[in-house]
Design a protein around this motif. Sequence first.
Motif, PDB file in Angstrom:
ATOM      1  N   PRO A   1       1.032  -1.423   0.615  1.00  9.03           N
ATOM      2  CA  PRO A   1      -0.073   0.105  -0.007  1.00  9.03           C
ATOM      3  C   PRO A   1       0.906   1.752  -0.055  1.00  9.03           C
ATOM      4  O   PRO A   1       1.508   1.135   0.200  1.00  9.03           O
ATOM      5  CB  PRO A   1      -0.233  -0.409   1.610  1.00  9.03           C
ATOM      6  N   LEU A   2       0.434   2.157  -0.077  1.00  7.30           N
ATOM      7  CA  LEU A   2       0.468   3.638  -0.275  1.00  7.30           C
ATOM      8  C   LEU A   2       0.456   4.444   0.770  1.00  7.30           C
ATOM      9  O   LEU A   2      -0.393   3.933   1.453  1.00  7.30           O
ATOM     10  CB  LEU A   2       0.241   4.452  -1.653  1.00  7.30           C
ATOM     11  N   ASP A   3       1.369   5.175   1.293  1.00 11.01           N
ATOM     12  CA  ASP A   3       0.744   6.150   2.237  1.00 11.01           C
ATOM     13  C   ASP A   3       0.251   7.146   1.456  1.00 11.01           C
ATOM     14  O   ASP A   3      -0.829   7.729   2.842  1.00 11.01           O
ATOM     15  CB  ASP A   3       3.174   6.534   2.889  1.00 11.01           C
ATOM     16  N   GLN A   4       0.629   7.632   0.788  1.00  6.24           N
ATOM     17  CA  GLN A   4      -0.455   8.959  -0.427  1.00  6.24           C
ATOM     18  C   GLN A   4      -0.618   8.526  -1.474  1.00  6.24           C
ATOM     19  O   GLN A   4       0.741   7.933  -1.951  1.00  6.24           O
ATOM     20  CB  GLN A   4       0.564   9.877   0.250  1.00  6.24           C
ATOM     21  N   PRO A   5      -2.045   8.174  -1.924  1.00  9.19           N
ATOM     22  CA  PRO A   5      -2.350   8.208  -3.958  1.00  9.19           C
ATOM     23  C   PRO A   5      -1.344   8.710  -4.177  1.00  9.19           C
ATOM     24  O   PRO A   5      -1.733  10.055  -3.709  1.00  9.19           O
ATOM     25  CB  PRO A   5      -3.657   7.909  -3.343  1.00  9.19           C
ATOM     26  N   GLY A   6      -0.785   8.495  -5.636  1.00 11.12           N
ATOM     27  CA  GLY A   6      -0.581   9.358  -6.541  1.00 11.12           C
ATOM     28  C   GLY A   6      -0.923   9.202  -8.175  1.00 11.12           C
ATOM     29  O   GLY A   6      -1.547   7.999  -7.935  1.00 11.12           O
ATOM     30  N   PRO A   7      -0.960   9.203  -8.958  1.00 13.03           N
ATOM     31  CA  PRO A   7      -1.303   8.958 -10.138  1.00 13.03           C
ATOM     32  C   PRO A   7      -0.119   8.454 -10.833  1.00 13.03           C
ATOM     33  O   PRO A   7       0.544   7.926  -9.991  1.00 13.03           O
ATOM     34  CB  PRO A   7      -0.619   9.851 -11.180  1.00 13.03           C
ATOM     35  N   ALA A   8      -1.501   7.385 -11.277  1.00 14.23           N
ATOM     36  CA  ALA A   8      -1.083   5.996 -12.085  1.00 14.23           C
ATOM     37  C   ALA A   8       0.052   5.997 -12.665  1.00 14.23           C
ATOM     38  O   ALA A   8       0.593   7.265 -13.605  1.00 14.23           O
ATOM     39  CB  ALA A   8      -2.565   5.580 -12.546  1.00 14.23           C
ATOM     40  N   GLY A   9       0.805   5.525 -12.454  1.00 14.86           N
ATOM     41  CA  GLY A   9       2.193   5.144 -13.355  1.00 14.86           C
ATOM     42  C   GLY A   9       3.139   5.356 -12.612  1.00 14.86           C
ATOM     43  O   GLY A   9       4.439   5.380 -13.673  1.00 14.86           O
ATOM     44  N   ALA A  10       3.279   6.218 -11.626  1.00 12.82           N
ATOM     45  CA  ALA A  10       4.640   6.970 -10.856  1.00 12.82           C
ATOM     46  C   ALA A  10       5.671   6.276 -10.579  1.00 12.82           C
ATOM     47  O   ALA A  10       4.613   4.798 -10.559  1.00 12.82           O
ATOM     48  CB  ALA A  10       3.442   8.063 -10.289  1.00 12.82           C
ATOM     49  N   PRO A  11       6.118   6.508 -10.583  1.00 15.09           N
ATOM     50  CA  PRO A  11       7.164   5.324  -9.770  1.00 15.09           C
ATOM     51  C   PRO A  11       6.865   5.154  -8.473  1.00 15.09           C
ATOM     52  O   PRO A  11       6.475   5.894  -7.804  1.00 15.09           O
ATOM     53  CB  PRO A  11       8.597   6.149 -10.426  1.00 15.09           C
ATOM     54  N   CYS A  12       7.205   4.316  -7.895  1.00 13.41           N
ATOM     55  CA  CYS A  12       7.101   3.855  -6.218  1.00 13.41           C
ATOM     56  C   CYS A  12       8.075   2.697  -6.144  1.00 13.41           C
ATOM     57  O   CYS A  12       8.456   2.012  -7.025  1.00 13.41           O
ATOM     58  CB  CYS A  12       5.502   3.808  -6.281  1.00 13.41           C
ATOM     59  N   SER A  13       8.053   2.433  -4.493  1.00 12.58           N
ATOM     60  CA  SER A  13       8.955   1.749  -4.232  1.00 12.58           C
ATOM     61  C   SER A  13       8.262   0.468  -3.246  1.00 12.58           C
ATOM     62  O   SER A  13       7.752   1.172  -2.103  1.00 12.58           O
ATOM     63  CB  SER A  13      10.489   1.355  -4.022  1.00 12.58           C
ATOM     64  N   CYS A  14       8.186  -0.889  -2.905  1.00 11.20           N
ATOM     65  CA  CYS A  14       7.693  -1.376  -1.764  1.00 11.20           C
ATOM     66  C   CYS A  14       8.956  -2.127  -0.791  1.00 11.20           C
ATOM     67  O   CYS A  14       9.999  -2.313  -1.568  1.00 11.20           O
ATOM     68  CB  CYS A  14       6.924  -3.008  -2.401  1.00 11.20           C
ATOM     69  N   PRO A  15       9.281  -1.848   0.067  1.00 15.77           N
ATOM     70  CA  PRO A  15       9.833  -3.005   0.711  1.00 15.77           C
ATOM     71  C   PRO A  15      10.035  -4.565   0.751  1.00 15.77           C
ATOM     72  O   PRO A  15       9.101  -5.288   0.359  1.00 15.77           O
ATOM     73  CB  PRO A  15       9.914  -2.225   1.930  1.00 15.77           C
ATOM     74  N   THR A  16      10.842  -4.441   0.723  1.00 14.10           N
ATOM     75  CA  THR A  16      10.926  -6.213   0.451  1.00 14.10           C
ATOM     76  C   THR A  16      13.218  -6.654   1.780  1.00 14.10           C
ATOM     77  O   THR A  16      12.809  -5.634   2.116  1.00 14.10           O
ATOM     78  CB  THR A  16      11.992  -6.695  -0.558  1.00 14.10           C
ATOM     79  N   ASN A  17      12.471  -8.409   1.510  1.00 13.92           N
ATOM     80  CA  ASN A  17      13.302  -8.842   3.025  1.00 13.92           C
ATOM     81  C   ASN A  17      15.360  -8.486   2.926  1.00 13.92           C
ATOM     82  O   ASN A  17      15.952  -8.067   3.295  1.00 13.92           O
ATOM     83  CB  ASN A  17      13.400  -9.590   2.987  1.00 13.92           C
ATOM     84  N   THR A  18      15.158  -7.426   1.032  1.00 20.42           N
ATOM     85  CA  THR A  18      16.249  -7.520   0.497  1.00 20.42           C
ATOM     86  C   THR A  18      16.793  -6.426   0.934  1.00 20.42           C
ATOM     87  O   THR A  18      18.052  -5.558  -0.090  1.00 20.42           O
ATOM     88  CB  THR A  18      17.290  -8.062  -0.737  1.00 20.42           C
ATOM     89  N   GLY A  19      16.137  -4.768   0.621  1.00 20.46           N
ATOM     90  CA  GLY A  19      15.591  -3.757   0.998  1.00 20.46           C
ATOM     91  C   GLY A  19      14.538  -3.267   0.017  1.00 20.46           C
ATOM     92  O   GLY A  19      13.717  -3.927   0.479  1.00 20.46           O
ATOM     93  N   ARG A  20      14.855  -2.266  -0.851  1.00 16.01           N
ATOM     94  CA  ARG A  20      13.858  -1.881  -1.740  1.00 16.01           C
ATOM     95  C   ARG A  20      13.458  -2.133  -2.946  1.00 16.01           C
ATOM     96  O   ARG A  20      14.445  -2.435  -3.199  1.00 16.01           O
ATOM     97  CB  ARG A  20      13.131  -0.883  -2.188  1.00 16.01           C
TER      98      ARG A  20
END
Length: 95
Positions: free
Chosen positions: A70-89
């Motif tokens: 999930p996002l902290d704040q909604p953003g425009p579709a197609g914009a870059p984002c990142s998700c946390p993983t066990n080895t980084g983002r």
Amino acid sequence: MSRALIVLIAVATAILPGTAHAWRGGYGWGPVFVVPPIYVGPPVYYGAPAYYPPPRPLGEACYAGAYVCPLDQPGPAGAPCSCPTNTGRAGGRIG
């Protein structure tokens, strides 16, 4: 000539119409056409039409390969984002 005759000739000359002239326009007898006053405003200038792109829908999740977060704040579709993983983002896109 008597003075009275001179005055009579002068008055008659002033009252009687002069010699005939060709008609050169102007006012005369006939029907009168009355045109009501019409208000014409100043010219109106319009600017060039503006193009407004349609708003992009707001996404609420980040899709980063096998990860969805999930996002902290909604953003425009197609914009870059990142998700946390066990080895980084992991980088992804809002969708």
